[in-house]
Design a protein around this motif. Structure first.
Motif, mmCIF file in Angstrom:
data_model
loop_
_atom_site.group_PDB
_atom_site.id
_atom_site.type_symbol
_atom_site.label_atom_id
_atom_site.label_comp_id
_atom_site.label_asym_id
_atom_site.label_seq_id
_atom_site.Cartn_x
_atom_site.Cartn_y
_atom_site.Cartn_z
ATOM 1 N N CYS A 126 52.037 60.076 17.601
ATOM 2 C CA CYS A 126 51.247 60.442 18.785
ATOM 3 C C CYS A 126 51.972 61.518 19.584
ATOM 4 C CB CYS A 126 51.011 59.209 19.654
ATOM 5 S SG CYS A 126 52.529 58.529 20.350
ATOM 6 N N GLU A 127 51.308 61.949 20.659
ATOM 7 C CA GLU A 127 51.899 62.938 21.561
ATOM 8 C C GLU A 127 53.103 62.341 22.293
ATOM 9 O OE1 GLU A 127 49.416 63.085 25.497
ATOM 10 O OE2 GLU A 127 48.090 62.499 23.858
ATOM 11 N N ASN A 128 53.931 63.199 22.811
ATOM 12 C CA ASN A 128 55.101 62.750 23.555
ATOM 13 C C ASN A 128 54.688 62.311 24.963
ATOM 14 O OD1 ASN A 128 57.762 62.194 24.083
ATOM 15 N ND2 ASN A 128 58.399 64.309 24.312
ATOM 16 N N HIS A 129 55.454 61.418 25.533
ATOM 17 C CA HIS A 129 55.212 61.037 26.925
ATOM 18 C C HIS A 129 55.686 62.173 27.838
ATOM 19 C CE1 HIS A 129 59.270 59.538 25.854
ATOM 20 N NE2 HIS A 129 59.594 60.044 27.027
ATOM 21 N N SER A 130 55.211 62.161 29.075
ATOM 22 C CA SER A 130 55.595 63.198 30.035
ATOM 23 C C SER A 130 56.832 62.753 30.819
ATOM 24 C CB SER A 130 54.443 63.473 31.005
ATOM 25 O OG SER A 130 54.222 62.340 31.820
ATOM 26 N N ASP A 131 57.418 63.680 31.563
ATOM 27 C CA ASP A 131 58.542 63.338 32.439
ATOM 28 C C ASP A 131 58.115 62.280 33.449
ATOM 29 O OD1 ASP A 131 60.179 65.136 31.173
ATOM 30 O OD2 ASP A 131 59.933 66.720 32.663
ATOM 31 N N ARG A 132 56.889 62.418 33.932
ATOM 32 C CA ARG A 132 56.366 61.454 34.901
ATOM 33 C C ARG A 132 56.370 60.039 34.323
ATOM 34 N NH1 ARG A 132 50.169 61.444 37.251
ATOM 35 N NH2 ARG A 132 50.309 59.455 38.297
ATOM 36 N N ASP A 133 55.997 59.903 33.061
ATOM 37 C CA ASP A 133 55.977 58.586 32.422
ATOM 38 C C ASP A 133 57.393 58.001 32.332
ATOM 39 O OD1 ASP A 133 53.193 58.839 31.929
ATOM 40 O OD2 ASP A 133 53.614 59.993 30.123
ATOM 41 N N TYR A 134 58.336 58.864 31.977
ATOM 42 C CA TYR A 134 59.720 58.400 31.875
ATOM 43 C C TYR A 134 60.273 58.008 33.247
ATOM 44 C CZ TYR A 134 64.773 58.537 31.452
ATOM 45 O OH TYR A 134 66.102 58.221 31.535
ATOM 46 N N TYR A 135 60.030 58.839 34.265
ATOM 47 C CA TYR A 135 60.521 58.538 35.610
ATOM 48 C C TYR A 135 59.892 57.251 36.140
ATOM 49 C CZ TYR A 135 62.228 63.390 35.720
ATOM 50 O OH TYR A 135 62.863 64.575 35.453
ATOM 51 N N THR A 136 58.597 57.059 35.846
ATOM 52 C CA THR A 136 57.920 55.830 36.271
ATOM 53 C C THR A 136 58.568 54.614 35.617
ATOM 54 O OG1 THR A 136 55.834 57.032 36.509
ATOM 55 C CG2 THR A 136 55.691 54.635 36.392
ATOM 56 N N ALA A 137 58.809 54.700 34.310
ATOM 57 C CA ALA A 137 59.446 53.595 33.588
ATOM 58 C C ALA A 137 60.838 53.322 34.148
ATOM 59 C CB ALA A 137 59.528 53.925 32.097
ATOM 60 N N LEU A 138 61.593 54.376 34.402
ATOM 61 C CA LEU A 138 62.956 54.246 34.919
ATOM 62 C C LEU A 138 62.968 53.538 36.270
ATOM 63 C CD1 LEU A 138 65.908 55.107 34.269
ATOM 64 C CD2 LEU A 138 65.459 57.202 35.555
ATOM 65 N N CYS A 139 62.084 53.962 37.167
ATOM 66 C CA CYS A 139 62.035 53.377 38.515
ATOM 67 C C CYS A 139 61.514 51.942 38.493
ATOM 68 C CB CYS A 139 61.172 54.246 39.429
ATOM 69 S SG CYS A 139 61.887 55.877 39.754
ATOM 70 N N ILE A 140 60.486 51.682 37.672
ATOM 71 C CA ILE A 140 59.930 50.327 37.594
ATOM 72 C C ILE A 140 60.949 49.345 37.025
ATOM 73 C CG2 ILE A 140 58.254 48.895 36.328
ATOM 74 C CD1 ILE A 140 56.204 51.104 36.786
ATOM 75 N N GLU A 141 61.625 49.747 35.960
ATOM 76 C CA GLU A 141 62.620 48.856 35.352
ATOM 77 C C GLU A 141 63.777 48.574 36.314
ATOM 78 O OE1 GLU A 141 62.297 47.129 32.556
ATOM 79 O OE2 GLU A 141 60.308 48.055 32.434
ATOM 80 N N TYR A 142 64.158 49.582 37.099
ATOM 81 C CA TYR A 142 65.249 49.396 38.060
ATOM 82 C C TYR A 142 64.834 48.439 39.171
ATOM 83 C CZ TYR A 142 68.951 50.512 41.375
ATOM 84 O OH TYR A 142 70.004 50.422 42.248
ATOM 85 N N VAL A 143 63.626 48.613 39.686
ATOM 86 C CA VAL A 143 63.152 47.786 40.802
ATOM 87 C C VAL A 143 62.888 46.351 40.344
ATOM 88 C CG1 VAL A 143 61.214 47.443 42.389
ATOM 89 C CG2 VAL A 143 62.214 49.700 42.138
ATOM 90 N N THR A 144 62.356 46.183 39.147
ATOM 91 C CA THR A 144 61.997 44.836 38.675
ATOM 92 C C THR A 144 63.169 44.077 38.039
ATOM 93 O OG1 THR A 144 61.209 45.748 36.561
ATOM 94 C CG2 THR A 144 59.574 45.430 38.312
ATOM 95 N N ASN A 145 64.288 44.753 37.851
ATOM 96 C CA ASN A 145 65.469 44.078 37.311
ATOM 97 C C ASN A 145 66.150 43.303 38.446
ATOM 98 O OD1 ASN A 145 68.246 43.564 36.509
ATOM 99 N ND2 ASN A 145 67.899 44.949 34.802
ATOM 100 N N ASN A 146 66.232 41.972 38.298
ATOM 101 C CA ASN A 146 66.754 41.117 39.369
ATOM 102 C C ASN A 146 68.271 40.948 39.351
ATOM 103 O OD1 ASN A 146 64.200 40.588 40.445
ATOM 104 N ND2 ASN A 146 63.832 38.993 38.930
ATOM 105 N N ASN A 147 68.935 41.554 38.372
ATOM 106 C CA ASN A 147 70.389 41.442 38.300
ATOM 107 C C ASN A 147 71.056 42.268 39.403
ATOM 108 O OD1 ASN A 147 70.380 39.801 35.950
ATOM 109 N ND2 ASN A 147 69.979 41.616 34.712
ATOM 110 N N ARG A 148 72.261 41.855 39.761
ATOM 111 C CA ARG A 148 72.998 42.568 40.807
ATOM 112 C C ARG A 148 73.593 43.855 40.267
ATOM 113 N NH1 ARG A 148 76.332 38.110 44.383
ATOM 114 N NH2 ARG A 148 74.510 36.966 45.129
ATOM 115 N N LEU A 149 73.841 44.760 41.197
ATOM 116 C CA LEU A 149 74.437 46.047 40.852
ATOM 117 C C LEU A 149 75.915 45.859 40.534
ATOM 118 C CD1 LEU A 149 73.215 48.948 40.875
ATOM 119 C CD2 LEU A 149 74.331 49.263 43.070
ATOM 120 N N ASP A 150 76.330 46.406 39.398
ATOM 121 C CA ASP A 150 77.736 46.359 39.012
ATOM 122 C C ASP A 150 78.487 47.450 39.784
ATOM 123 O OD1 ASP A 150 80.238 46.661 37.767
ATOM 124 O OD2 ASP A 150 79.443 45.946 35.850
#
Length: 200
Positions: A126-150
């Motif tokens: 398929c086609e490649n994802h856009s930068d927007r898709d990657y940034y969205t994934a990056l921010c969502i995974e960071y916010v939804t990760n409940n582990n503490r910051l190392d």
């Protein structure tokens, strides 16, 4: 940064790409329905119900007929964009990447060249994802990760990267632009109606 981490992030970005395409498909269908209704209803009102020969009302009737024809042309263009078909291919890709991720984690058992070739083949579906898709994934995974910051790495456990101010700013900018564009598109028939009333 392990190869398996890249695979995992690619999968997450592709999931966001599918969501974006499905959202585009939904909004384009609603907009076409709304535009078709507005154009036909206004054309009938101006050409039949009012039945006036006033110059301003003639302009309004012609404008709405042109608007209706334009909507018909746009519908053909939107069908050519194939949002749902493209989303289906991306879904197939990220589902395949899920099982491939497990294989990539055990890369010691597999030839790296074979892994890379198989990865390229999966991405070629398929086609490649856009930068927007990657940034969205990056921010969502960071916010939804409940582990503490190392404190040593500056990362949350389970993540090999975190969003920077640039990612957040870009995502907020794209989101605001998208919402603004949708608002204008949904209000366009109303704006046109008000503008034509002022001409009359």
């Amino acid at each position: 940064m392990a190869f398996s981490d890249n695979v995992w992030w690619t999968r997450k970005a592709r999931i966001q790409a599918e969501k974006r395409l499905l959202s585009n498909a939904f909004h384009t269908q609603i907009l076409l329905l709304w535009y078709s209704f507005s154009g036909v209803a206004s054309a009938i009102y101006h050409l039949s119900i009012e039945g006036s020969n006033a110059a301003g009302q003639d302009i309004s009737g012609i404008t709405w007929v042109v608007f209706s024809v334009l909507v018909l042309c746009i519908s053909g263009f939107i069908n050519g964009l194939s949002f749902k078909e493209r989303a289906g291919l991306i879904k197939e890709c990220y589902e395949t990447l899920n099982s491939f991720h497990q294989k990539a984690k055990d890369s010691s058992l597999t030839d790296p060249t074979k892994l890379s070739t198989e990865y390229d083949q999966i991405l070629g579906v398929c086609e490649n994802h856009s930068d927007r898709d990657y940034y969205t994934a990056l921010c969502i995974e960071y916010v939804t990760n409940n582990n503490r910051l190392d404190k040593n790495t500056g990362l949350k456990k389970g993540l090999d990267r975190s969003p920077t101010w640039y990612h957040w700013t870009s995502l907020i900018y794209w989101t605001l632009c998208h919402k603004l564009m949708l608002t204008v598109l949904y209000l366009l028939p109303v704006i046109l109606c008000v503008a034509l009333r002022c001409i009359e």
